[in-house]
Design an enzyme around this catalytic site. Sequence first.
Site, PDB file in Angstrom:
ATOM      1  N   HIS A  34       0.740  -1.772  -0.197  1.00 47.48           N
ATOM      2  CA  HIS A  34       0.225   0.246  -0.364  1.00 47.48           C
ATOM      3  C   HIS A  34       1.112   0.806  -0.203  1.00 47.48           C
ATOM      4  CE1 HIS A  34      -2.581  -2.825   2.312  1.00 47.48           C
ATOM      5  NE2 HIS A  34      -3.579  -2.694   1.620  1.00 47.48           N
ATOM      6  N   LYS A 146      -0.720  -6.892  -8.325  1.00 50.92           N
ATOM      7  CA  LYS A 146      -0.460  -8.409  -7.548  1.00 50.92           C
ATOM      8  C   LYS A 146      -2.543  -8.613  -7.532  1.00 50.92           C
ATOM      9  CE  LYS A 146      -1.169 -10.063  -2.969  1.00 50.92           C
ATOM     10  NZ  LYS A 146      -2.996  -9.993  -3.129  1.00 50.92           N
ATOM     11  N   GLN A 150      -8.240  -7.275 -11.105  1.00 50.98           N
ATOM     12  CA  GLN A 150      -8.505  -5.576 -10.477  1.00 50.98           C
ATOM     13  C   GLN A 150      -8.411  -4.287 -11.742  1.00 50.98           C
ATOM     14  OE1 GLN A 150      -9.766  -5.165  -6.498  1.00 50.98           O
ATOM     15  NE2 GLN A 150      -7.866  -4.328  -6.647  1.00 50.98           N
TER      16      GLN A 150
HETATM   17  P1  AMP Z   1      -6.689  -4.444  -0.797  1.00 53.04           P
HETATM   18  O1  AMP Z   1      -6.441  -3.396   0.621  1.00 53.04           O
HETATM   19  O2  AMP Z   1      -5.130  -5.323  -0.360  1.00 53.04           O
HETATM   20  O3  AMP Z   1      -7.924  -4.122  -0.985  1.00 53.04           O
HETATM   21  O4  AMP Z   1      -5.065  -3.409  -1.720  1.00 53.04           O
HETATM   22  C1  AMP Z   1      -5.177  -2.321  -2.219  1.00 53.04           C
HETATM   23  C2  AMP Z   1      -4.153  -1.655  -2.575  1.00 53.04           C
HETATM   24  O5  AMP Z   1      -3.102  -2.076  -2.656  1.00 53.04           O
HETATM   25  C3  AMP Z   1      -5.071  -3.002  -4.008  1.00 53.04           C
HETATM   26  O6  AMP Z   1      -4.993  -1.626  -5.817  1.00 53.04           O
HETATM   27  C4  AMP Z   1      -3.883  -3.741  -4.643  1.00 53.04           C
HETATM   28  O7  AMP Z   1      -3.651  -4.493  -5.355  1.00 53.04           O
HETATM   29  C5  AMP Z   1      -3.343  -3.311  -3.529  1.00 53.04           C
HETATM   30  N1  AMP Z   1      -1.588  -4.380  -3.275  1.00 53.04           N
HETATM   31  C6  AMP Z   1      -2.206  -5.043  -2.380  1.00 53.04           C
HETATM   32  N2  AMP Z   1      -1.633  -5.784  -2.386  1.00 53.04           N
HETATM   33  C7  AMP Z   1       0.128  -5.279  -2.936  1.00 53.04           C
HETATM   34  C8  AMP Z   1       1.545  -5.643  -3.160  1.00 53.04           C
HETATM   35  N3  AMP Z   1       1.774  -6.750  -2.345  1.00 53.04           N
HETATM   36  N4  AMP Z   1       2.293  -4.805  -3.940  1.00 53.04           N
HETATM   37  C9  AMP Z   1       0.941  -3.774  -4.564  1.00 53.04           C
HETATM   38  N5  AMP Z   1       0.403  -3.556  -4.396  1.00 53.04           N
HETATM   39  C10 AMP Z   1      -0.891  -4.362  -3.598  1.00 53.04           C
END
Ligand code: AMP
Length: 277
Positions: A34, A146, A150
């Site tokens: 994030h 990742k 989406q």
């Molecule tokens: P989430 O809180 O899991 O919904 O993720 C929020 C955003 O962070 C989404 O756009 C995810 O794709 C991105 N994200 C989650 N994990 C990673 C990661 N390991 N590397 C890069 N972006 C990430």
Amino acid sequence: MKVVRTRADLRAALHDAPRPVGLVPTMGWLHAGHTSLIERARADSATVVVSIFVNPRQFGQTADFTMYPRNEARDLETCERAGVDLVFAPSVDEVYPPGFDTLVSVGAIAVPLEGAARPGHFDGVATVVAILFSLVGVERAYFGLKDYQQVRVIRRMALDLALPTEVVACATVREPDGLALSSRNARLSPAGRAAAPVLHRALLEGEARLRAGERNADTVRAAMRGVLATEPRAEVDYVSVADPDTLAELATVEGGALLSLAATIDGVRLIDNARVG
Ligand code: AMP
């Protein structure tokens, strides 16, 4: 850093905010994946907004939604340190007020892979992101690769609904052992955590086969499954070698390919992917 919790306060806070505005939508339990999105947004934008909202509509099973890790106080500290200007942390009723009855449903690109494994998931994602884009009136929004599918679903949605938001895709951040950072990793037992890098190893194997000239997609899928099978804790959901644009499964890999997989370890569902070529 300002924290707002209502649609009205978000609009008011952004009324005179310096442009461009960059938005990083999250479900909280913030980690270095994030913060890499926040840093990218910080570099591009005069105002950086982070949303923290565990979106019930993108979870199939209530248990998965209730078990999702949450720690707002720590997330706010992370945002503050990363130079975020505004955090939007609404309640479920604020995002979906009584009477809310609209669903944004993206077509073909949302059907395979995560769409097939988690019915309704992308409707929930597209709906909440459409609300966020329209509330924030954002020039750019940042998403992680990742969640490759989406990114594709949101790009389609923004294009089709004429939302003037550029969707910026950012590289996956990994632990030193290759495991992609994910809020869900927090729910792994120590043994599960030790097993989890098998997902990344399977992707590396698929990549290596393709780079060595293998063109038969089934052979590549079998090689990836073979690596996953070395880890008895990993229950495979899917292993895919797909066209990176349409996400249709390939028979022969001629141009590029998206290798992706989903597996459950200790009851925690993990996904990862790698783009080749
Ligand atoms: P989430 O809180 O899991 O919904 O993720 C929020 C955003 O962070 C989404 O756009 C995810 O794709 C991105 N994200 C989650 N994990 C990673 C990661 N390991 N590397 C890069 N972006 C990430």
